[in-house]
Design a protein around this motif. Structure first.
Motif, PDB file in Angstrom:
ATOM      1  N   ASP A  40     -44.099  38.255 -15.591  1.00 47.63           N
ATOM      2  CA  ASP A  40     -44.160  38.655 -17.004  1.00 47.63           C
ATOM      3  C   ASP A  40     -43.823  40.140 -17.149  1.00 47.63           C
ATOM      4  O   ASP A  40     -43.088  40.532 -18.055  1.00 47.63           O
TER       5      ASP A  40
ATOM      6  N   GLU B 297     -47.501  35.395 -11.492  1.00 50.42           N
ATOM      7  CA  GLU B 297     -47.078  35.122 -12.870  1.00 50.42           C
ATOM      8  C   GLU B 297     -47.138  36.387 -13.715  1.00 50.42           C
ATOM      9  O   GLU B 297     -46.234  36.660 -14.497  1.00 50.42           O
ATOM     10  N   LYS B 298     -48.204  37.160 -13.553  1.00 50.35           N
ATOM     11  CA  LYS B 298     -48.326  38.406 -14.303  1.00 50.35           C
ATOM     12  C   LYS B 298     -47.216  39.385 -13.919  1.00 50.35           C
ATOM     13  O   LYS B 298     -46.669  40.088 -14.767  1.00 50.35           O
TER      14      LYS B 298
ATOM     15  N   ASN C 293     -40.083  40.691 -16.551  1.00 55.47           N
ATOM     16  CA  ASN C 293     -39.324  40.243 -17.724  1.00 55.47           C
ATOM     17  C   ASN C 293     -39.489  41.212 -18.887  1.00 55.47           C
ATOM     18  O   ASN C 293     -38.533  41.490 -19.615  1.00 55.47           O
ATOM     19  N   TYR C 294     -40.697  41.719 -19.055  1.00 49.09           N
ATOM     20  CA  TYR C 294     -40.932  42.711 -20.103  1.00 49.09           C
ATOM     21  C   TYR C 294     -40.057  43.942 -19.867  1.00 49.09           C
ATOM     22  O   TYR C 294     -39.429  44.449 -20.791  1.00 49.09           O
TER      23      TYR C 294
END
Length: 101
Positions: free
Chosen positions: A31, A27-28, A34-35
């Motif tokens: 993230d 998940e990180k 996506n960032y």
């Protein structure tokens, strides 16, 4: 982590705990990916003089520092799998390629 989540993890078999931890890092990484996509999009727009993209820089910088800190901590403690490490380095390479070309 909330108290209820902590209790539920304690009752999970060891194999499932490892999967939960790997899922957390996945998940990180999602993230972070996506960032990076958002950052590169705003970066390209700002090069064209888009003032809205320039105004998003402080937010993106804070988010970058937070994500990098968490990922570096996980890497240092050897909590990521080889596959996850490869993904981190591929994501970082995207930034290098976009900014240096």
């Amino acid at each position: 982590m909330k108290k209820n989540e902590a209790k539920s993890i304690l009752n999970v078999p060891e194999k499932n705990k490892e999967e939960l931890i790997l899922d957390k890092w996945d998940e990180k990484l999602n993230d972070y990916n996506n960032y990076v996509k958002e950052y590169l999009m705003q970066y390209k727009k700002s090069l064209k003089g888009n003032s809205v993209s320039l105004s998003k820089y402080p937010y993106l910088k804070v988010k970058s520092e937070s994500l990098s800190k968490k990922l570096n901590k996980g890497i240092k403690k050897e909590l990521l799998t080889k596959k996850q490490l490869t993904k981190v380095f591929k994501i970082r390479k995207k930034i290098e390629n976009a900014c240096c070309n």
